[in-house]
Design a protein around this motif. Structure first.
Motif, PDB file in Angstrom:
ATOM      1  N   MET A   1       0.301   2.785  10.138  1.00  0.00           N
ATOM      2  CA  MET A   1       0.660   2.411   8.819  1.00  0.00           C
ATOM      3  C   MET A   1       1.169   0.969   8.805  1.00  0.00           C
ATOM      4  N   LEU A   2       1.908   0.587   9.831  1.00  0.00           N
ATOM      5  CA  LEU A   2       2.391  -0.796   9.897  1.00  0.00           C
ATOM      6  C   LEU A   2       1.241  -1.784  10.081  1.00  0.00           C
ATOM      7  N   VAL A  40       9.761   2.389   4.008  1.00  0.00           N
ATOM      8  CA  VAL A  40       9.676   1.646   2.745  1.00  0.00           C
ATOM      9  C   VAL A  40       8.228   1.255   2.463  1.00  0.00           C
ATOM     10  N   TYR A  41       7.546   0.752   3.472  1.00  0.00           N
ATOM     11  CA  TYR A  41       6.154   0.335   3.298  1.00  0.00           C
ATOM     12  C   TYR A  41       5.252   1.521   2.993  1.00  0.00           C
ATOM     13  N   LEU A  45       2.867   1.834  -0.259  1.00  0.00           N
ATOM     14  CA  LEU A  45       1.416   2.017  -0.198  1.00  0.00           C
ATOM     15  C   LEU A  45       0.959   3.240  -0.994  1.00  0.00           C
ATOM     16  N   HIS A  46       1.845   4.189  -1.208  1.00  0.00           N
ATOM     17  CA  HIS A  46       1.512   5.379  -1.990  1.00  0.00           C
ATOM     18  C   HIS A  46       1.837   5.229  -3.469  1.00  0.00           C
ATOM     19  N   PHE A  51       0.797  -1.015  -6.237  1.00  0.00           N
ATOM     20  CA  PHE A  51      -0.581  -1.481  -6.046  1.00  0.00           C
ATOM     21  C   PHE A  51      -1.020  -2.364  -7.221  1.00  0.00           C
ATOM     22  N   MET A  52      -0.739  -1.927  -8.417  1.00  0.00           N
ATOM     23  CA  MET A  52      -1.138  -2.687  -9.599  1.00  0.00           C
ATOM     24  C   MET A  52      -0.409  -4.030  -9.651  1.00  0.00           C
ATOM     25  N   ARG A  53       0.812  -4.077  -9.174  1.00  0.00           N
ATOM     26  CA  ARG A  53       1.568  -5.324  -9.159  1.00  0.00           C
ATOM     27  C   ARG A  53       0.927  -6.349  -8.216  1.00  0.00           C
ATOM     28  N   THR A  54       0.318  -5.909  -7.132  1.00  0.00           N
ATOM     29  CA  THR A  54      -0.286  -6.828  -6.183  1.00  0.00           C
ATOM     30  C   THR A  54      -1.650  -7.342  -6.634  1.00  0.00           C
ATOM     31  N   LEU A  55      -2.242  -6.669  -7.586  1.00  0.00           N
ATOM     32  CA  LEU A  55      -3.533  -7.143  -8.099  1.00  0.00           C
ATOM     33  C   LEU A  55      -3.302  -8.349  -8.941  1.00  0.00           C
TER      34      LEU A  55
END
Length: 55
Positions: A1-2, A40-41, A45-46, A51-55
């Motif tokens: 995962m890391l 935390v990561y 990721l879930h 996810f939408m914030r990183t787009l």
């Protein structure tokens, strides 16, 4: 995962030795910190909103 997280984002410097062969040289406090970061990561990721914030 890391490995997945560091492929997508820049991780803290503690994660680099954790993922390499020098993991045995890390102190228990450093390993504990990286494991806390991994939780935390994993949650991020879930999380669809993350996810939408990183787009």
């Amino acid at each position: 995962m890391l490995r997945r997280w560091t492929a997508l984002f820049t991780g803290p410097l503690l994660v680099i030795p954790y993922l390499s062969a020098s993991r045995e040289e890390m102190t228990q406090a450093e390993v504990t910190e990286v494991e806390a970061l991994a939780e935390v990561y994993r949650a991020r990721l879930h999380d669809l909103s993350w996810f939408m914030r990183t787009l």
